[in-house]
Scaffold this motif. Structure first.
Motif, mmCIF file in Angstrom:
data_model
loop_
_atom_site.group_PDB
_atom_site.id
_atom_site.type_symbol
_atom_site.label_atom_id
_atom_site.label_comp_id
_atom_site.label_asym_id
_atom_site.label_seq_id
_atom_site.Cartn_x
_atom_site.Cartn_y
_atom_site.Cartn_z
ATOM 1 N N SER A 1 43.675 45.275 50.830
ATOM 2 C CA SER A 1 42.645 45.220 51.862
ATOM 3 C C SER A 1 41.320 44.763 51.282
ATOM 4 N N GLU A 2 40.372 44.543 52.184
ATOM 5 C CA GLU A 2 39.088 43.976 51.768
ATOM 6 C C GLU A 2 38.388 44.890 50.777
ATOM 7 N N ALA A 3 38.344 46.186 51.121
ATOM 8 C CA ALA A 3 37.661 47.123 50.217
ATOM 9 C C ALA A 3 38.370 47.174 48.878
ATOM 10 N N ASN A 4 39.713 47.096 48.934
ATOM 11 C CA ASN A 4 40.457 47.231 47.688
ATOM 12 C C ASN A 4 40.298 46.034 46.776
ATOM 13 N N TYR A 5 40.303 44.820 47.356
ATOM 14 C CA TYR A 5 40.246 43.697 46.424
ATOM 15 C C TYR A 5 38.910 43.626 45.711
ATOM 16 N N LEU A 6 37.848 44.001 46.413
ATOM 17 C CA LEU A 6 36.559 44.036 45.706
ATOM 18 C C LEU A 6 36.587 45.053 44.574
ATOM 19 N N ARG A 7 37.153 46.216 44.907
ATOM 20 C CA ARG A 7 37.190 47.282 43.910
ATOM 21 C C ARG A 7 38.024 46.844 42.707
ATOM 22 N N ILE A 8 39.177 46.231 42.987
ATOM 23 C CA ILE A 8 40.055 45.818 41.891
ATOM 24 C C ILE A 8 39.364 44.778 41.028
ATOM 25 N N ALA A 9 38.633 43.871 41.690
ATOM 26 C CA ALA A 9 37.941 42.837 40.911
ATOM 27 C C ALA A 9 36.935 43.461 39.968
ATOM 28 N N CYS A 10 36.161 44.445 40.476
ATOM 29 C CA CYS A 10 35.172 45.096 39.615
ATOM 30 C C CYS A 10 35.856 45.849 38.479
ATOM 31 N N ILE A 11 36.952 46.523 38.816
ATOM 32 C CA ILE A 11 37.627 47.316 37.783
ATOM 33 C C ILE A 11 38.158 46.403 36.687
ATOM 34 N N GLY A 12 38.618 45.217 37.062
ATOM 35 C CA GLY A 12 39.122 44.289 36.064
ATOM 36 C C GLY A 12 38.077 43.968 35.007
ATOM 37 N N ILE A 13 36.857 43.602 35.469
ATOM 38 C CA ILE A 13 35.818 43.270 34.486
ATOM 39 C C ILE A 13 35.392 44.525 33.740
ATOM 40 N N LEU A 14 35.405 45.661 34.443
ATOM 41 C CA LEU A 14 35.035 46.905 33.757
ATOM 42 C C LEU A 14 36.000 47.205 32.616
ATOM 43 N N ILE A 15 37.294 46.926 32.844
ATOM 44 C CA ILE A 15 38.260 47.144 31.761
ATOM 45 C C ILE A 15 37.896 46.256 30.574
ATOM 46 N N TYR A 16 37.618 44.987 30.888
ATOM 47 C CA TYR A 16 37.307 44.040 29.810
ATOM 48 C C TYR A 16 36.059 44.478 29.054
ATOM 49 N N ALA A 17 34.986 44.675 29.816
ATOM 50 C CA ALA A 17 33.732 45.035 29.152
ATOM 51 C C ALA A 17 33.844 46.416 28.525
ATOM 52 N N GLY A 18 34.694 47.268 29.123
ATOM 53 C CA GLY A 18 34.868 48.607 28.573
ATOM 54 C C GLY A 18 35.455 48.559 27.168
ATOM 55 N N PHE A 19 36.435 47.679 26.968
ATOM 56 C CA PHE A 19 36.977 47.529 25.612
ATOM 57 C C PHE A 19 35.871 47.119 24.647
ATOM 58 N N GLY A 20 35.008 46.220 25.125
ATOM 59 C CA GLY A 20 33.934 45.775 24.242
ATOM 60 C C GLY A 20 32.961 46.890 23.918
ATOM 61 N N VAL A 21 32.589 47.644 24.953
ATOM 62 C CA VAL A 21 31.591 48.694 24.742
ATOM 63 C C VAL A 21 32.164 49.819 23.886
ATOM 64 N N LEU A 22 33.468 50.052 24.041
ATOM 65 C CA LEU A 22 34.110 51.076 23.207
ATOM 66 C C LEU A 22 33.965 50.700 21.734
#
Lengths: 81, 516, 263, 167
Positions: C179-200
């Motif tokens: 759904s609309e709310a979900n795809y936005l959320r998933i998109a944000c989570i994707g970059i958060l995972i990426y940047a999260g690895f970096g910040v870790l």
């Protein structure tokens, strides 16, 4: 890399590009653009760039063409040039 | 923490954008505080970068720790040429964020999170471009900032704005593609993407540096960046794109996008090809200076012909880009032109910000789109008027403001390089600016409306209008405008220190040891 | 001939001549010792380093994946941000067209619309095809270390499976799954995972995206395997964002931003 | 002239085609009247640049840039050459039993047997950027169609100049 394949695909590429730009029906143009994408994907597989070829097959030939067709359906199919 | 400054600069707005994407859809009130906080973190890091640069010269940061051999990883680089620019980006983005509160959301609150998310990603792109030390990474970040700015421009609802945005997309893509192609030529000839490494290879192998492919790569990169900065023959996309978009978008794009492109040009000239290589044949630098002269004159004249405030300001940007490009290419012995150009990037960012903020407030509160709409407005809104006057005086080049000093350095460079046409163009442009702004002052103070006949002009004006909101408080906009005008004056007063910092950066570059 | 065509011809001829003039100076096509492939004499070649050393550094046989996700991981993160920005820009642009606050129809048309039998074959085939495509997409994401593929390709294929649902049935059928709310959320989570690895990595007192330091967190033997595993995590993050945004772009473009009755 | 042609055209065939494709795209971008056609031109322009980059990384007789000493005899031979020659045979036996650990401890392959991976990585990024730009441009084109009811540039410009069409 095989030189004969290289030349054949490159020539086809130029032809596909010219046709995609000269067809007046925009739906056909988008589909020929998809063919252009597959040809260039073939070219890259032949040049040893498998990852690029894979991406181009999914993005260039698949998604780009679909997005273009979606826009053509929502706007106008005929074009003056 | 100081060694992590380059990463923090880029990451803080990025995380802000992601948080807004996650939480902003449900509750729009999250957007504004998150934006401000993440930009303040970046601004703080930018100040830290300046302190660190003053203390130790330069900051190098290797992504993923891939340091040796040079070029395998991505290199971020801060020195005294780009550290002041980082602070400028931080300040401008914070001020415009304060100005934009409750503005973009006026009409369609659904767009608020999208606006702030795009806004923060634009800041990510700008910070990233400034500190990039890798030619391809620069391309990726140029694309980040371009895509967000396409969105910011096209999200307004005016019809001409959409058309302008489409042209902007096409021109922007061509510009970025030319840049990418130029980088490809460089990679073909040198086998690396790291800017410093490319420069080292050029110094060590003069036969590579003098090959046709390298010359063409320089031309391609230059054309690409000129399209991005709207230099004279390639400026067509700018006036419509910046005048028909929402004023919050215009306020962030107009002061920063073109200036960053100028910085990229200077960085490529200094850091990749080297100034000796660039100025090796004086014919080309003369050509560019002449183009800049035409840009200055054409921009000023076209600004004089405009009747809408925003469009007039946009043509002034075209003229200002001419100042900076011309200054960078003056090739005088002591590099005063280049110094003035770098200083003018900062000053022009501040004064453009002032003028656009004031124009945005006038449009919002008083529905003043055309110059004659300003009649008597200075009495109704004295603070906004004060900010506008400071920005205008800086444009003209009146002493206490930064505009005077940047013109002073540019003219000094022009005289030392014997480019009298550039000096004349600068003076003529100042004169035109004076005429332009004193006409506005006259209308706004005394209400002398010039007699005008209206053609089919109304529709164009209607497109420029935004939602008219006399009732909303504008103290946020006014206060950021006042801070901006204070910065214009402070930049002027402290010009000596800033120029000294820039000179240190120029002296650090190896090829100047002989010159300075 | 219109003015713009004359202008275009002149511009194209000039640019083409300049470029062809430069081509004559190039090293030969396919030359393994050209500067791009073997470096300039006197300085170390970057691409040769990748070929000879990257397996030892990262334990990933697919060199493109290791260069993409590790050596140039910062670029790849911004590539993902570009996708996200494009998605945001499209929502912002087309959002003005849509009815905004109007409630969206949630009813899903059945695969076989009453009386319309022409869609039976298409609907059934796609229904059978979609799980296979999705499985293949997951394989591409996960197997990117050993074969061509990775987050982008797998993400696009996964998005294609949703697009096929939307094409064969209708947009609502696909939006019910993502759904609309979900795809936005998933998109944000994707970059958060990426940047999260970096910040870790930064938290562990290294530079951004220095995966080798994650060894104590990921419990691997040696920093090389930590790099390999982190790359998998990062690719998954990329796949999240690409899937969500590619589908979202299609959904918005095919329905003019209304997210109702697409193609 | 003939010599120039021989030298330049034969050794740089790919580069010639990239220039031709790029010019086709650029011409369409400037001269075509229909906005969708302009976008097709823009995409062709971008793929031409990708073609240029990928052509940089090609090495005559090289394989794809994925290590696979089991399946690919050339790569296996290169491994055996580069590592200790006496040890090479023993390790080859070991590969069948130990699987992945066979890479470990071996020296790196000869770089000339594999295509250059760096241009491929860069072009993955460029392709994704290209599709993102295309998506944004298409959405703006839809907005233009909604506002003006046309996708032809000359008609749109006429409407803008004449100001005779209301919303």
């Amino acid at each position: 890399m095989i030189f004969a394949f290289d030349i054949v695909i490159l020539v086809f590429l130029v032809i596909a590009a010219i046709i995609a730009l000269s067809v007046k029906d925009l739906l056909s143009a988008s589909m020929i653009f998809g063919i252009y994408g597959f040809l260039i994907c073939l070219l890259w597989a032949e040049m040893g760039a498998v990852d690029v070829a894979f991406t181009e097959a999914a993005v260039g030939a698949g998604i780009s063409a679909v997005l273009m067709i979606a826009t053509v359906f929502n706007t106008k199919r005929k074009s003056s040039d | 923490m100081t060694d992590q400054i380059p990463a923090i600069l880029v990451l803080a707005p990025l995380f802000g954008a992601l948080i807004i994407g996650l939480a902003g859809q449900k509750d729009h009130r999250v957007c504004f505080p998150v934006t401000i906080v993440s930009l303040l973190v970046s601004l703080f890091a930018a100040f830290g970068a300046v302190v660190e640069v003053v203390r130790s010269g330069e900051i190098d940061y290797f992504m993923g720790g891939w340091e040796e051999p040079i070029g395998i990883g991505i290199h971020l680089h801060i020195d005294s040429l780009n550290a002041p620019l980082l602070v400028a980006i931080g300040i401008v983005s914070v001020l415009v964020a304060i100005f934009s509160i409750r503005r973009i959301g006026d009409k369609n609150t659904e767009k608020t999170p999208h606006f702030y998310s795009l806004y923060l990603m634009l800041c990510v792109g700008l910070f990233g471009i400034t500190i990039a030390g890798d030619a391809f990474n620069l391309f990726v970040l140029i694309e980040v900032s371009s895509l967000t700015s396409y969105g910011l421009i096209a999200m307004g609802s005016s019809r001409r704005g959409t058309l302008a945005a489409f042209n902007y997309v096409l021109m922007g893509t061509v510009g970025a593609s030319f840049y990418l192609l130029g980088v490809g030529y460089l990679y073909l000839m040198t086998g690396t993407l790291n800017m410093q490494e490319i420069h080292t290879i050029f110094l060590a192998n003069p036969d590579i540096a003098s090959s046709k492919a390298v010359a063409i790569s320089f031309i391609l990169i230059l054309i690409g960046i000129w399209i991005k900065m709207a230099f004279f023959p390639l400026y067509g996309w700018l006036p419509n794109a910046y005048s028909y978009c929402p004023s919050s978008s215009a306020c962030i794009l107009a002061p920063l996008m073109t200036k960053i492109s100028v910085y990229v040009m200077i960085r490529v000239m200094l850091g990749v090809f080297g100034i000796e290589w660039v100025f090796a044949s004086p014919g080309y630098s003369n050509l560019v200076v002449w183009l800049a002269v035409i840009a200055i004159l054409a921009g000023s004249m076209l600004a004089l012909a405009q009747r809408e405030i925003k469009k007039m300001l946009c043509y002034l940007i075209v003229a200002e880009v001419g100042y900076m490009v011309g200054g960078a290419w003056l090739a005088d012995e002591k590099l005063w032109g280049l110094t003035g150009s770098l200083y003018h990037i900062l000053g022009d960012a501040a004064m453009t910000l002032c003028l656009f903020l004031a124009a945005g407030i006038f449009a919002k509160r008083f529905n003043a789109i055309e110059i004659e709409d300003l009649e008597g407005l200075f009495k109704k809104a004295p603070w906004t008027a004060a900010g506008f006057v400071v920005g205008a005086l800086a444009m003209i080049g009146v002493p206490p403001t930064c505009g005077f000093f940047s013109k002073f350095y540019l003219i000094r460079g022009g005289i030392e390089a014997n480019h009298w046409e550039f000096v004349v163009a600068l003076l003529v442009s100042s004169l035109v600016n004076a005429v332009l702004f004193f006409r506005i002052f006259e209308i706004a103070f005394f209400g002398n409306k010039p007699p005008e006949g209206h053609g089919h002009h109304e529709e164009e004006v209607a497109e420029l209008k935004e939602e008219h909101h006399p009732e909303i408080p504008t103290w946020t906009g006014t206060s950021s405008l006042l801070v901006a005008s204070a910065i214009v004056i402070l930049l002027g007063i402290f010009n000596g220190e800033i120029v000294e910092l820039i000179r240190i950066g120029l002296e650090d570059l190896p090829q100047f040891a002989s010159r300075l | 001939m219109r003015l713009s065509q004359i202008f275009a011809t002149i511009a194209v001829v000039i640019t083409g001549c300049i470029l062809l003039y430069g081509v004559s100076d190039f090293p030969g096509f396919g030359d393994p010792h050209s500067p791009a492939n073997a470096g300039v004499p006197g300085s170390e070649s970057v691409s040769q380093y990748f070929i000879t050393e990257s397996y030892g550094d990262t334990k990933v046989p697919n060199l493109v994946t290791s260069v993409l996700a590790d050596y140039r991981g910062y670029d790849t993160m911004f590539e993902t941000v570009v996708i996200f920005a494009a998605g945001m820009a499209i929502f912002a642009i087309l959002g003005a067209v849509g009815g905004g606050g109007q409630p969206r129809e949630q009813s899903e048309e059945p695969f076989f619309v009453n009386g319309d039998h022409s869609r039976i074959i298409v609907g059934t085939t796609c229904r059978l095809l979609v799980p296979v495509i999705q499985l293949f997409a997951l394989y591409v994401i996960g197997h990117g270390h050993y074969s061509p593929g990775g987050g982008f390709q797998g993400g696009v294929i996964l998005a294609a499976s949703f697009i096929i649902i939307a094409l064969s049935s209708n947009l609502n059928a696909a939006l019910r799954r993502l759904s609309e709310a979900n795809y936005l959320r998933i998109a944000c989570i994707g970059i958060l995972i990426y940047a999260g690895f970096g910040v870790l990595c930064q938290v562990l007192e290294g530079n951004f995206l220095d995966y080798g330091l994650l060894q104590p967190v990921l419990l691997t033997d040696g920093p090389e395997m930590a790099r390999s595993h982190s790359m998998l995590g990062v690719e998954i993050g990329v796949a999240f964002t690409v899937t969500a945004i590619m589908f979202a772009i299609y959904a918005n473009l095919s329905s003019r931003g209304t997210l109702r009755d697409g193609l | 002239m003939a010599e120039f042609f021989q030298q330049s055209f034969h050794a740089h065939f790919n580069f010639w085609i990239y220039v031709i494709l790029m010019m086709i795209g650029l011409w369409a971008l400037i001269a075509k009247n229909n906005l969708i056609k302009k976008l097709i031109g823009m995409s062709i322009f971008q793929t031409a640049i990708i073609l240029f980059y990928v052509s940089l990384g090609v090495k005559a007789g090289a394989t794809i840039p994925i290590l696979d000493p089991y399946g690919n005899k050339e790569q296996a031979a290169a491994y055996a050459e580069e590592s200790d020659p006496a040890k090479g045979k023993n390790e080859k036996k070991g590969t069948e039993e130990k699987g992945d650990s066979s890479y470990v401890g071996k020296k790196s392959p000869n770089p000339d047997i594999m295509a250059n991976p760096l241009p491929h990585v860069l072009m993955l990024t460029a392709i994704v950027v290209g599709v993102a730009t295309l998506g944004v441009a298409l959405s703006i084109a839809q907005m233009i169609f909604k506002e003006f009811g046309s996708l032809e540039e000359d008609e749109i410009l006429e409407i803008v100049k004449g100001g005779n069409v209301d919303d």
